[in-house]
Scaffold this motif. Structure first.
Motif, short mmCIF file in Angstrom:
data_model
loop_
_atom_site.label_atom_id
_atom_site.label_comp_id
_atom_site.label_asym_id
_atom_site.label_seq_id
_atom_site.Cartn_x
_atom_site.Cartn_y
_atom_site.Cartn_z
N GLU A 126 -36.18 -0.57 41.80
CA GLU A 126 -35.77 -0.70 40.41
C GLU A 126 -35.94 -2.16 40.07
OE1 GLU A 126 -31.83 0.86 39.86
OE2 GLU A 126 -32.47 2.74 40.78
N LEU A 127 -36.42 -2.43 38.88
CA LEU A 127 -36.64 -3.83 38.52
C LEU A 127 -35.98 -4.13 37.19
CD1 LEU A 127 -38.25 -6.46 39.35
CD2 LEU A 127 -39.96 -5.71 37.70
N SER A 128 -35.12 -5.13 37.18
CA SER A 128 -34.53 -5.57 35.92
C SER A 128 -34.34 -7.08 35.96
CB SER A 128 -33.18 -4.87 35.73
OG SER A 128 -32.34 -5.15 36.82
N PRO A 129 -34.29 -7.70 34.79
CA PRO A 129 -34.08 -9.15 34.76
C PRO A 129 -32.66 -9.49 35.23
CG PRO A 129 -34.40 -8.25 32.52
CD PRO A 129 -34.40 -7.12 33.47
N PRO A 130 -32.38 -10.72 35.66
CA PRO A 130 -33.29 -11.85 35.69
C PRO A 130 -34.29 -11.75 36.84
CG PRO A 130 -31.19 -12.50 36.63
CD PRO A 130 -31.03 -11.08 36.16
#
Ligand SMILES: Cc1cc2nc3c(=O)[nH]c(=O)nc-3n(C[C@H](O)[C@H](O)[C@H](O)COP(=O)(O)O)c2cc1C
Length: 349
Positions: free
Chosen positions: A109-113
């Motif tokens: 899963e990829l989310s900022p920051p």
């Protein structure tokens, strides 16, 4: 805001040798390597880009327990990028699904920051007051330049072209590291998406010497005493060497990375965006070869850097160089496997 003169910066640093043992974030620049380089009369450099403020402070305290000699801290100038669109992340997941299966990793899963928060990192630098602060990927903001000057911390920026060197000089830095195309690791190009100017260190030095007034530090493919002499003769005030120190006893280079570096003295390197989304030079491996053929599966920097971290970690844990960023410059020859101090002594014998 006038920069320190040439002799002021290097006199202030009090170095025995005009050498910066390169900041190498991600492991190689261990506390032991930084302290050993500084204790031996070069400038040790912490690669702090992937560390938060607390980790930077702990690292610096540990270096200071080992040596009272000066060392520098290096950070990445932050990138203001919007959240990456969901369909791009989907494509990146698809492009790497087979690798994650092989490495027995769950779907990511990829989310900022996507990167460390520069503000607190920089605050830590101001508190620590290292002998100098170096940075890469652009200009330091005018406010940050002012704060560093107020704290008495000399600044070193990184340039890959004459134009970048000029912009750094105009911004008030005290020295500029000229990063030739030969350089191992990330290319310091200001624009994350820009084409690579691909200027070798000799040409870059020739363009900047006599034009840029602040001291120039030459980097890229320098491995020997002869390389150092040639760079100094061509107008560099000092050199920065990374690859040459990667296999030193003190370096925090991981086992599979080390093995790959030592496999042959003719390391085949090229630049790729595969690992981080930004051009960086490393030894050719499977991930680089395969991902370079599917660029639509590569996210922009620094999202890609965060996205590939689990694969790089698992690859290291499994002792495989296949999915590791094997940063290395173009310099050839067998790497020194002894103490950093002995390599420094040999380089300046
Ligand atoms: C493993 C590795 C990590 C690096 N990380 C950084 C970094 O965090 N910051 C930076 O300014 N340069 C970084 N560099 C570039 C070095 O500072 C230096 O400019 C480069 O190693 C010089 O080229 P050479 O490797 O051919 O000697 C890295 C280089 C390597 C090999």
């Amino acid at each position: 805001m006038s920069a320190l003169t040439d002799s002021d910066l290097f006199q202030k640093l009090g170095l025995k040798h005009p050498l910066i043992v390169a900041p190498m974030a991600g492991g190689p620049s261990s506390v032991d390597l930084v302290a050993a380089a500084s204790a031996a009369g070069a400038l040790g450099a912490m690669g702090g880009a992937y560390s938060n403020a607390a980790a930077i402070e702990t690292f610096a305290a540990q270096v200071r327990q080992r040596t009272d000699k000066p060392f520098s801290i290096n950070l990445f100038i932050p990138h203001s990028i919007p959240e990456v669109a969901a369909d791009r992340v989907e494509r990146a997941i698809e492009a790497t699904a087979g690798y994650r299966q092989e490495l027995e990793l769950p779907s990511p899963e990829l989310s900022p920051p996507y990167e460390e928060d520069f503000g607190p990192q920089f605050e830590a630098v101001l508190r620590l007051k290292p002998a100098c602060f170096s940075f890469v990927f652009g200009l330091l903001s005018a406010d940050h330049v002012r704060e560093a000057k107020k704290a008495g911390i000399p600044l070193i920026g990184t340039a890959t072209t004459l134009e970048e060197a000029r912009a750094l000089e105009d911004s008030g830095v005290d020295a500029v590291t000229l990063q030739g195309f030969e350089t191992g690791g990330h290319r310091g190009i200001f624009g994350a998406k820009a084409a690579d100017p691909e200027i070798g260190i000799r040409d870059l030095l020739a363009q900047c010497a006599g034009t840029i007034r602040v001291p120039l530090i030459a980097a890229g493919g320098l491995m020997t005493a002869e390389d150092i002499r040639a760079a100094l003769k061509a107008g560099a005030r000092a050199v920065q060497m990374g690859t040459a120190f990667l296999a030193c006893t003190e370096a925090g280079t991981s086992a599979p990375y080390r093995k790959k570096l030592l496999e042959t003295s003719e390391r085949r390197t090229r630049t790729t965006r595969a690992f981080s989304g930004r051009f960086a030079r490393g030894i050719e491996n499977r991930f680089m070869d395969e991902m370079d053929r599917k660029p639509e599966g590569i996210l922009p920097f620094p999202a890609q850097n965060k996205f590939t971290r689990d694969m790089r970690g698992a690859s290291t844990a499994q002792g495989s160089p296949d999915f590791l960023s094997l940063w290395s410059g173009t310099g050839k020859g067998k790497l020194w496997q002894g103490k950093a101090a002995d390599l420094i002594e040999r380089l300046f014998a």
